[in-house]
Scaffold this active site. Structure first.
Site: not given
Ligand code: 3PG
Length: 392
Positions: A36, A198, A350, A373
């Site tokens: 990043r 999820k 990630g 996200g």
């Protein structure tokens, strides 16, 4: 209104506030993945090369509005000084008189990194007073923090109109340019590879893209929620009972739209999760007392058969517990297939980005998003607050 780019704004002699997403993993004071930061360097280098004074800001982790020694940006300041080859001071606090004075004292080839923005509750609360204090540190505002563009915080939204000149940075620009084609008319077949735990985190963007895609390949822990929804035996594999309805919804809407939804047909199963734990291949489900930790060889072949014919691919989420060897095989095999496919390939999140790096195929992927996200919300078709603020 079109977004202004950093290169379009004069920066010479100006304090250029660069909101970056330097939220990197740090263990025992050492950065374990610098991706990043590395991706965020071009904006900083450009400002330095053009005689501007970078005032760099980021959050790190979730300190909940209080200073925390474990979440200091000091290791990031040290790394930045190494790779930028300029003096990078770390301001003890991201706001206040002392920090303001430090921004004003910046000389040529000097940068200031502000301490973790989230040490102040005003950041996440988008508090107007805190936003004013941040804005006082800047003559020019640049948002290059794509990974945080889905957060309406003081440094991404509140302070933006308070600075006279504002622009998007090159990383943000690259992200928008590479993710936008997936929302337009992507070359078909368009295949989405989905993993992770999820269903709830992913349903939004899948719903939004469903009319554009040809196949949805589901692996990772979430596959067991889908298999349970179909009445397949999953043993002790991770199932999220509250997400069974979402799995049903995805299965039904894929069927209605003619999208091929592929679930694992064989599994690498273990009794205990541990490196090199004894494992067996089970099919079509997972027996009692065993848990699925990776997709099996037949599933890899079925998924590969879709990937090889794809013209566009989006991948989010690992297909097994890839951080525990040898249960990384499925994820590595799929990373390799995507890299070799020749398709326009985008990886978001990630874990999947880390998996691609681990596979050694990062160079062959068209775009690896720095957003987790944020990338998913972008693909839901939502306007991200951090981008919208720059358009206003
Ligand atoms: C991320 O890691 O996804 C971004 O840095 C945003 O972090 P957050 O989810 O804590 O807001």
């Amino acid at each position: 209104m079109a977004l202004r780019k950093l290169e379009e704004i004069p920066v010479t002699g100006k304090r250029v506030f660069i909101r970056a997403d330097l939220n990197v993993p740090i263990r025992d004071g050492k950065i374990t993945d610098t991706t990043r930061i590395d991706e965020a360097l071009p904006a900083m280098k450009w400002v330095i090369a053009n005689g501007g004074h970078p005032v760099i800001a980021s959050h790190l982790g979730r300190p909940k509005g209080k200073p925390s020694a474990a979440l200091t940006l000091r290791p990031v300041a040290e790394y930045l000084a190494d790779v930028l080859h300029v003096k990078v001071a770390l301001a003890e606090d991201c706001v206040g008189e002392k920090t303001l004075a430090q921004t004003r004292a910046l000389g040529p080839r000097e940068a200031l990194l502000l301490e973790n923005l989230r040490f102040h509750a005003g950041e996440e609360a988008n508090d107007p007073g805190f936003a004013r204090q941040l804005a006082a540190l800047a003559d020019v505002y640049v948002n290059d923090a794509f990974g945080t563009a889905h957060r309406a915080h003081a440094s991404t939204v509140g302070m933006v109109p308070l600075v006279a000149a504002r622009a998007i940075g090159p990383l943000m620009q690259r992200e928008i340019e590479n993710l936008s084609p997936l929302l337009g008319t992507p070359a078909r077949p368009f295949v989405i590879v989905l993993g992770g735990a999820k269903v709830a985190d992913k349903i939004g963007f899948v719903r939004h893209l469903l009319t554009r895609i040809d196949a949805l390949l589901v692996g990772g822990a979430m596959a067991y929620t889908f298999l349970r929804a179909q009445g397949v035996e999953v043993g002790d594999s991770l199932v999220v009972p509250t997400e069974l309805d979402l799995a049903h919804e995805m299965l039904d809407s894929a069927a209605t739209r003619g999208v091929a939804l592929l679930l694992p047909s064989d599994h690498v199963a273990v009794q205990q999760i541990a490196p090199e734990a004894p494992s067996r291949i089970t099919a079509p489900g997972v027996p009692a007392g065993w848990k699925g930790v990776d997709i099996g060889p037949a599933t890899i072949r079925r998924f590969a058969d879709k990937i090889v014919h794809a013209k566009t691919i989006f991948w989010n989420g690992p297909l097994g517990i890839f951080e525990t060897k040898p249960f990384d095989r499925g994820t590595m095999a799929i990373a390799t297939e995507i890299a070799r496919s020749g398709a326009f390939s985008v990886v978001g999140g990630g874990d999947s980005a880390a998996a691609v790096l681990q596979s050694g195929h990062a160079e062959e992927i068209s775009h690896i998003s720095t957003g987790g996200g944020a990338a998913l919300e972008f693909l839901e078709g939502r306007q991200l607050p951090g981008i919208a603020a720059l358009e206003a």
